[in-house]
Design a protein around this motif. Sequence first.
Motif, PDB file in Angstrom:
ATOM      1  N   ALA A 181       0.846  -1.219   0.133  1.00 14.99           N
ATOM      2  CA  ALA A 181      -0.008  -0.009  -0.053  1.00 14.99           C
ATOM      3  C   ALA A 181       1.004   1.335  -0.165  1.00 14.99           C
ATOM      4  O   ALA A 181       0.477   2.193  -0.664  1.00 14.99           O
ATOM      5  N   ARG A 182       2.086   1.285   0.654  1.00 14.64           N
ATOM      6  CA  ARG A 182       2.820   2.490   0.738  1.00 14.64           C
ATOM      7  C   ARG A 182       3.287   2.554  -0.612  1.00 14.64           C
ATOM      8  O   ARG A 182       3.388   3.757  -0.999  1.00 14.64           O
ATOM      9  N   THR A 183       3.803   1.485  -1.321  1.00  8.87           N
ATOM     10  CA  THR A 183       4.553   1.630  -2.679  1.00  8.87           C
ATOM     11  C   THR A 183       3.351   1.959  -3.793  1.00  8.87           C
ATOM     12  O   THR A 183       3.783   3.074  -4.355  1.00  8.87           O
ATOM     13  N   VAL A 184       2.433   1.710  -3.602  1.00  7.65           N
ATOM     14  CA  VAL A 184       1.204   2.014  -4.578  1.00  7.65           C
ATOM     15  C   VAL A 184       0.819   3.444  -4.259  1.00  7.65           C
ATOM     16  O   VAL A 184       0.692   4.464  -5.116  1.00  7.65           O
ATOM     17  N   GLU A 186       2.695   5.767  -2.904  1.00 10.16           N
ATOM     18  CA  GLU A 186       3.973   6.784  -3.183  1.00 10.16           C
ATOM     19  C   GLU A 186       4.101   7.207  -4.631  1.00 10.16           C
ATOM     20  O   GLU A 186       4.552   8.066  -5.221  1.00 10.16           O
ATOM     21  N   ARG A 187       3.510   6.005  -5.436  1.00  6.26           N
ATOM     22  CA  ARG A 187       3.743   6.252  -6.980  1.00  6.26           C
ATOM     23  C   ARG A 187       2.335   6.818  -7.476  1.00  6.26           C
ATOM     24  O   ARG A 187       2.285   6.886  -8.776  1.00  6.26           O
ATOM     25  N   GLY A 188       1.336   7.130  -6.722  1.00  7.55           N
ATOM     26  CA  GLY A 188       0.184   7.739  -7.087  1.00  7.55           C
ATOM     27  C   GLY A 188      -0.605   6.905  -7.728  1.00  7.55           C
ATOM     28  O   GLY A 188      -1.309   7.187  -8.854  1.00  7.55           O
ATOM     29  N   LEU A 189      -0.684   5.612  -7.422  1.00 10.88           N
ATOM     30  CA  LEU A 189      -1.544   4.652  -8.116  1.00 10.88           C
ATOM     31  C   LEU A 189      -2.742   4.148  -7.451  1.00 10.88           C
ATOM     32  O   LEU A 189      -2.661   4.580  -6.051  1.00 10.88           O
ATOM     33  N   TYR A 190      -3.619   3.359  -7.983  1.00 10.21           N
ATOM     34  CA  TYR A 190      -4.752   2.889  -7.236  1.00 10.21           C
ATOM     35  C   TYR A 190      -4.938   1.298  -7.735  1.00 10.21           C
ATOM     36  O   TYR A 190      -4.975   1.029  -8.883  1.00 10.21           O
ATOM     37  N   ASP A 191      -4.905   0.356  -6.723  1.00  9.99           N
ATOM     38  CA  ASP A 191      -5.030  -1.104  -7.006  1.00  9.99           C
ATOM     39  C   ASP A 191      -6.289  -1.516  -6.355  1.00  9.99           C
ATOM     40  O   ASP A 191      -6.342  -1.658  -5.149  1.00  9.99           O
ATOM     41  N   PRO A 192      -7.291  -1.686  -7.112  1.00  8.26           N
ATOM     42  CA  PRO A 192      -8.693  -2.258  -6.685  1.00  8.26           C
ATOM     43  C   PRO A 192      -8.435  -3.670  -6.115  1.00  8.26           C
ATOM     44  O   PRO A 192      -9.199  -3.915  -4.926  1.00  8.26           O
ATOM     45  N   GLU A 193      -7.588  -4.401  -6.457  1.00  6.32           N
ATOM     46  CA  GLU A 193      -7.451  -5.744  -5.963  1.00  6.32           C
ATOM     47  C   GLU A 193      -6.515  -5.757  -4.517  1.00  6.32           C
ATOM     48  O   GLU A 193      -6.892  -6.457  -3.599  1.00  6.32           O
ATOM     49  N   LEU A 194      -5.758  -4.698  -4.549  1.00  9.30           N
ATOM     50  CA  LEU A 194      -5.172  -4.482  -3.301  1.00  9.30           C
ATOM     51  C   LEU A 194      -6.215  -4.095  -2.178  1.00  9.30           C
ATOM     52  O   LEU A 194      -6.088  -4.139  -1.025  1.00  9.30           O
ATOM     53  N   TRP A 228      -3.994 -12.193  -2.505  1.00 10.93           N
ATOM     54  CA  TRP A 228      -2.717 -11.849  -2.805  1.00 10.93           C
ATOM     55  C   TRP A 228      -2.033 -12.056  -3.699  1.00 10.93           C
ATOM     56  O   TRP A 228      -1.202 -11.352  -4.513  1.00 10.93           O
ATOM     57  N   ALA A 229      -1.916 -13.312  -4.237  1.00 12.97           N
ATOM     58  CA  ALA A 229      -1.647 -13.645  -5.531  1.00 12.97           C
ATOM     59  C   ALA A 229      -1.827 -12.907  -6.881  1.00 12.97           C
ATOM     60  O   ALA A 229      -1.128 -12.459  -7.583  1.00 12.97           O
ATOM     61  N   ILE A 230      -3.257 -12.456  -6.635  1.00  5.67           N
ATOM     62  CA  ILE A 230      -3.611 -11.605  -7.749  1.00  5.67           C
ATOM     63  C   ILE A 230      -3.085 -10.186  -7.604  1.00  5.67           C
ATOM     64  O   ILE A 230      -2.479  -9.732  -8.437  1.00  5.67           O
ATOM     65  N   VAL A 231      -2.781  -9.696  -6.429  1.00  8.95           N
ATOM     66  CA  VAL A 231      -2.209  -8.520  -5.985  1.00  8.95           C
ATOM     67  C   VAL A 231      -0.762  -8.510  -6.486  1.00  8.95           C
ATOM     68  O   VAL A 231      -0.492  -7.536  -7.247  1.00  8.95           O
ATOM     69  N   ALA A 232       0.092  -9.416  -6.129  1.00 12.29           N
ATOM     70  CA  ALA A 232       1.370  -9.697  -6.267  1.00 12.29           C
ATOM     71  C   ALA A 232       1.652  -9.834  -7.850  1.00 12.29           C
ATOM     72  O   ALA A 232       2.830  -9.551  -8.287  1.00 12.29           O
ATOM     73  N   ASP A 233       0.719 -10.320  -8.530  1.00 15.60           N
ATOM     74  CA  ASP A 233       0.848 -10.630  -9.966  1.00 15.60           C
ATOM     75  C   ASP A 233       0.815  -9.316 -10.806  1.00 15.60           C
ATOM     76  O   ASP A 233       1.439  -9.117 -12.014  1.00 15.60           O
ATOM     77  N   ALA A 234       0.193  -8.195 -10.314  1.00 16.31           N
ATOM     78  CA  ALA A 234      -0.136  -6.929 -10.816  1.00 16.31           C
ATOM     79  C   ALA A 234       1.211  -6.153 -11.114  1.00 16.31           C
ATOM     80  O   ALA A 234       2.138  -6.130  -9.946  1.00 16.31           O
ATOM     81  N   ALA A 235       1.723  -5.618 -12.290  1.00 17.91           N
ATOM     82  CA  ALA A 235       2.885  -4.675 -12.386  1.00 17.91           C
ATOM     83  C   ALA A 235       2.643  -3.477 -11.792  1.00 17.91           C
ATOM     84  O   ALA A 235       1.700  -2.909 -11.733  1.00 17.91           O
ATOM     85  N   LEU A 236       3.848  -2.901 -10.869  1.00 20.64           N
ATOM     86  CA  LEU A 236       3.638  -1.728 -10.369  1.00 20.64           C
ATOM     87  C   LEU A 236       4.587  -0.595 -11.221  1.00 20.64           C
ATOM     88  O   LEU A 236       5.509  -1.126 -11.640  1.00 20.64           O
TER      89      LEU A 236
END
Length: 236
Positions: A181-184, A186-194, A228-236
């Motif tokens: 969540a911190r990384t997302v 900091e990069r100004g992103l939004y991840d619905p799966e997270l 979490w596997a879905i979250v981890a598979d997504a590129a940041l």
Amino acid sequence: GLIRLFCIAAARELKQQVDHLPFINAWTLLGQTLPQPFPLRQHLAERIAERAFLSESPWPRSQPEFGLRVAAGKPHIPAAAALVARQLQPLFETYTQIRRLWERTDLPQYKATRQDLHDHLAQLLATGFLIRTPWTWFVHIPRYLRGIVRRLEKLTAGSGPRDAQLLVGLLPRWQRWKDRARTVRERGLYDPELENYRWMLEEYRILLFAQELGTAMSVSEKRLDKQWAIVADAAL
């Protein structure tokens, strides 16, 4: 951005509703004791505006559409204020219970649990929780806080060893969410799966420490790890 524009367009009406909320003075005092205090009245106005003007989709995409939505939404402000107040009153009542119980658990053997609970509260009631928490999950915050009350009550009734045991499975899953969540952020992103994983964690805490309150979804370590596997598979 859009919510702020509605707050400007309906500033007088929103201020009037916030000023007349039944428990606003008590909430303001309690708000100063939260892990991360924030401008309560301003955030209340924004949440009420969101409920009054943006609970319907699609959102306005032009100046004329915005003007129409302002006109249509203003009559809904009192009902939106009442709706928000109905969520906040049990939230602050339960938070008061947590503060009382907290003092009774200030013992060395409860250190790990108290650290986790402090971290949990700091995330659940972080600055901006009142406006940033999606409404579908905001309505569950009072139950999550009741879960903390039950956990503290059980702790004082002798559940310390069991609580410490359950932390072993929880903490790594909690920490990986915080890191991601911190990384997302900091990069100004939004991840619905997270985001889904984050609220699954709240339900998992209920399952572990306050199962009698019931969960809003089926949740387990296996389901958490699958998400979490879905979250981890997504590129940041």
